[in-house]
Structures are given as C-alpha cells and as structure tokens.
Design an enzyme around this catalytic site. Structure first.
Site: not given
Ligand code: ADP
Length: 543
Positions: A184, A329, A440, A445
C-alpha cells in the site's frame, strides 16, 4: 460430508497466458517502450518469451517463493515478468516508482528482493538507492544491449532471453502459492504488503469480468493507464488474455495528449485509470473537440470521480463510464457500477445519476457495515458504517507484519476497509468517505466527497479537494482547495454560492484556497494528508 468426484486441478496464472495464446492468437500487447518505439507482440509470442525468461530466471538462481522486484511502466516486458515469475512459483513484487525514497528502500528490504528489474527511466533512481537496498540484490535493465544504461554489474533483459528455449516445463503449483506482492502506498505509517496468490488473482480476473456486464470481450483493445505497479493494473494483465482483449500499454507517456494519440492510433475501445489521469484526457478531448476514434468506455477507480467528470464523459462525448471501488488489500476490485439493459437505455441524466455511486459488489466479495458501537448497521441505504469485506480475493493478513494485521481484521476474519459507506437493500454501494477524511464539525459529520462533487461541477474548477482542518470552536471545519481551469476567472464567492444550493450553510467550506496544483500520492490520488499538514493551522490562526 461427501466429496464431489471432480478433478482438483489448481488455478494457475501461467494457464491464463497459455489459454490466451491458443484461443486468442490474434490478440496482442502493444507497448510504448522506453527505447522510444512502439512494439507489438501476440500472446503466442509473449508465451514464448515468458518461457525464455523463466529459463533465464532459473539460471540466475530464482527459486519458488523468491521475491523479484520490478520498477517498471506498463509494457510487454513487465507482463512477461508477471507470468514468468508466477509460473515458477516465485513472487513478482511490483514497486511504485513514485514512492518517497525512504519508503521504497523500506519495501525492497522488507520484501528481500533478490533481483530487481527496472525500466531504463528508473536507472538514476536505482543508482541513487542501491546503497540502501539489500546487498544481495542483483539488477536487470529492461531493455536491449544497445540501450543498456551505465553500470558494470547491470544485467540486460534482452541478452538474458537470447538463445533460451521457447518452451518451459511449468511446475505444478499449489493454487494458494504466492505470485505477486504489492505494498500500500503508506499514506499513514509504513507501507504494508498485500501478498496475492494464483487463486486470488485468477478468481479476481474471473469475478471482475463476469460481474461487469461484458466490459471486456474478445477483440476489445484495452488500455490500462492504471500502472502495473498499482495492484497489478487492477488485474487487466490477467483478465485480457482470458477474454481475448488486446492490451495497449502506454509506457511512460501518461499525459492527456499522448493517451489520446495512442487511443486513436491503436483503436482503443476501453481504458482504466484514476480520476486524475482522466482530467488530462478530458482536457485533450476538449482541445480536439472529439473523443478518441473508437473509444467506448472509461473505467474510473481508485478514488471517487466527481459527478461532473462522469457527466462530461457521458454527455459531452457519449462514453460509457464505469466506476470501480476497491483497494490494494482486495486484489483490488470490490464493486463496479453496472447498469441493467433497461437502465442503460434511460436518458443520459438519469443514467448518470445511477452511476454516481460505487456500484454493486462483485461475486465473492461479502460486505458488512459496522457502526461506532460495533454493531452491524442495516443495509437500508440510509444508515452508514465502516465497510468490512471478506472473500477469496481479500488478504487474510499483511505480509510479515503482525502488528498491522492485528489491527485490521475483526474476530470473524473480516477486513476493515477504513471506508464509511451506505448500502441499499438492492446492493448499491455508496462510499461516504474515507473514515479519516470525514470532517467532524460541531459533532456532525460532513463528507468531503460530497462537497468535492459539488465544487467540481462549478465550471471554473479544474480539480479540487476538501479537507477538515482543526478549528478552535467547531473541532474541525471544511476547507476547499481548488485548482482553477486554465483561463477561467474563479470567483470564490460565486463558487460558494453555487455550492450553497446543495448543502446546509454550516456544511459549506469556511474558505476557498486557490492553488496552482494539488499534491498527489504515489498512486495519483489527491494527497489529503499533505493538504491537512499544509493547512493544519489555517483556521486556528485565523481566529
Ligand atoms: P491507498 O490507501 O494507498 O490509496 P488503495 O489504492 O488501495 O491504497 O486505495 C484504496 C482506497 O481508495 C479505498 O479504501 C477507498 O477509500 C478509495 N477508493 C478506491 N476506489 C474508490 C471509489 N470508486 N470511490 C471512492 N473511493 C475509492
């Protein structure tokens, strides 16, 4: 229990390429290469080169379970590495070249990469970091001898393949064997490794194609802008040979004009990427007054695309937008916004409304929502809670990181996503916000995504982000940071007025800050962490 009398042949990734090579012999990989040329090669030829690479890897001492790093763009050699490494039972550790140097050194050491393959673009980066990488790591430049960068002990990719047999006796592997490792991007704390298996990658390729309404078909020409160093380019290098689509690989040329030209010239039908890259493509489309020749579909994931982006693609250019949600993940896709045949036939405005969410879960991805009190929240479209997921394409632990693993799963083995969400009773997923991005204010929220959606719809706004910053009275208040569209005159008051139509006054940003550029993370998303740090004292100092 009575066992079924069926063969228990394992799911294996090399079989995906063997299948593509035999069943879809005309499909190809087209690559913009760092040598400056455009290279084409069929899946059949790719399989031969993968066999040659496997022989070379074994000659270099690679054994099952070894981790092999790649620092590379999307291209045929990177695809070859994916399959050859996995086929041997070793692990392809894709490294994000945009990571800060200390994090890159951390992950290469943590993974213990024995070999590191890199595109020549990254030769200076590798030279600079070698002292911090493990002493035993050996380095292979992904090019031919004529383009080999300086460096006495560098191995040359094309030289390694030369003269090797074009067949390899692939070993039988357990389908649970690891095949790929992706960390990540570590927006908070150190990066954590997701270690994928043959089984999880293959199931993800199957689930995501089956559940996405024919998003990939034989003969399609698919352009992953999403990098192969970001969760296996969302699985496209596996899904394409399975379905008979060709892969059009952009290499290092990711700006709007280069992508547009590549899409035009290579008859690209569908493309995958994060919202930031699509901003560049949209600007180029506006410039040219048309969409790339045969482009039909844009898949957007990684962060929430503003509704205005979906609208522009659909309404102005007649493209079909599909939104995907997922995370590293999850190997990575959890849901996709697909419409039924009837919904797809609705007038454009209604269709867009239906697409402005994260879609429906893929088969195999179970979802539950958990409230602050730890109780399950109903999936009624109203209540929101933290989204937890479970299934065969979700990690069961982080690689060699007990501390992070202990924090991320509940007692029943579900993974906490860190996303706040609502789910309707017919399965539509709405990501409200990342838990850490929710604002917040005075005990209430505010969703940063909702505010961004409205701000992005304002014509003078090119890109924007909303963050919560500390406030002496209200705890936190929203701040809107905006990049203006080139040539546009951005009137902050008018922008807030425009937003007032969609929100209660107390939910509106306290201030609009205009900047030239927003900071982005290594995966191309707006870095709200950096923005929060930059503006941490903005409102407290003002009061
Ligand atoms: P990083 O935490 O490094 O950005 P990831 O690329 O795995 O790692 O990102 C996952 C996160 O990206 C998700 O948990 C979510 O918060 C966000 N995410 C991914 N796709 C979407 C989407 N279509 N809409 C909103 N949030 C998204």
């Amino acid at each position: 229990m009575l066992n079924g009398l069926m063969m228990n042949t394992p799911l294996s990734l090399i079989e995906v390429l063997e299948y593509g090579a035999q069943v879809h012999p005309h499909a190809e990989i087209v690559s913009v290469r760092t040598e400056g040329d455009l290279h084409r090669q069929s899946y059949r030829r790719t399989l031969q080169r993968v066999a040659q690479l496997a022989h070379a890897l074994v000659a270099l001492g690679v054994r099952p379970g070894d981790r092999i790093g790649t620092l590379a763009w999307n291209g045929h050699r990177h695809v070859e590495l994916y399959y050859a490494i996995a086929g041997l039972g070793a692990v392809c550790h894709t490294i994000n070249p945009r990571l800060p140097a200390d994090q890159m050194a951390y992950i290469v050491n943590h993974a213990g990469d024995s070999l590191l393959f890199f595109d020549t673009t990254f030769a200076p980066l590798v030279a600079g970091l070698r002292a911090d990488f493990p002493a035993h790591t050996r380095y292979v430049a992904m090019t031919d001898f004529a383009h080999l960068p300086d460096g006495d002990d560098l191995l040359c990719y094309e030289t390694l393949l030369q003269g090797q047999p074009e067949h390899y006796p692939w070993p039988d592997l357990d389908e649970n064997a690891a095949c790929a490792l992706c960390y990540t991007s570590g927006t908070t704390g150190v990066p954590k490794g997701a270690l994928y298996s043959h089984r999880s990658c293959l199931l993800q390729a199957l689930f995501s194609t089956v559940c996405s309404n024919g998003v990939m078909k034989a003969g399609d020409r698919l352009l992953p802008v999403v990098p192969m160093f970001h969760v296996n380019a969302w699985g496209l290098p596996y899904a394409a040979p399975l379905t008979g689509g060709s892969l059009i690989m952009p290499g290092p040329a990711l700006d709007g004009a280069s992508l547009f030209a590549l899409m035009d010239n290579e008859q690209v039908t569908g493309a995958w990427g994060v919202p930031t890259v699509w901003m560049g493509l949209l600007a180029e489309m506006d410039q040219q007054g048309r969409k790339p020749a045969v482009l039909e579909r844009v898949v957007i994931g990684g962060s929430a695309p503003p509704a205005s982006m979906i609208t522009r693609f659909e309404k102005d250019y007649g493209l079909d937008v599909m939104q995907g949600w997922g995370m590293t993940e999850m190997n990575p896709t959890g849901s996709m916004s697909i419409l039924t045949r009837e919904e797809a036939a609705l007038p454009v405005q209604e269709r867009i409304k239906l697409k402005n969410n994260q879609g429906r879960r893929l088969f195999g991805v179970r979802m539950k929502l958990i409230g602050d009190d730890g109780a399950t929240v109903p999936q009624d479209g109203q209540a929101s809670g933290e989204l937890y997921v479970k299934g065969p394409t979700v990690i069961s632990a982080y690689y060699n990181n007990d501390e992070a693993s202990a924090k991320s799963f509940d007692d029943d083995g579900w993974l906490a996503t860190g996303d706040m969400a609502r789910i309707t009773d017919d399965g539509l997923l709405f990501i409200v916000d990342r838990a850490k991005d929710l604002i917040k204010s005075g005990g209430e929220w505010i969703s940063s995504i909702d505010l961004e959606n409205l701000a992005a719809a304002y014509p003078a706004v090119q890109e924007c982000a909303v963050i919560g910053v500390p406030h002496p009275k209200w705890d936190e208040r929203p701040l809107l940071v905006v990049v203006a569209r080139p040539g546009a005159n951005l009137d902050k008051t008018a922008l807030l007025e425009h937003m007032a139509g969609g929100f209660a006054r107390w939910q509106l940003p306290d201030e609009v800050i205009v900047v030239d550029e927003l900071p982005h993370t290594a995966t191309g998303k707006v870095s709200k962490l950096t923005l929060r740090e930059t503006y941490a004292r903005h409102l407290s100092d003002a009061h």
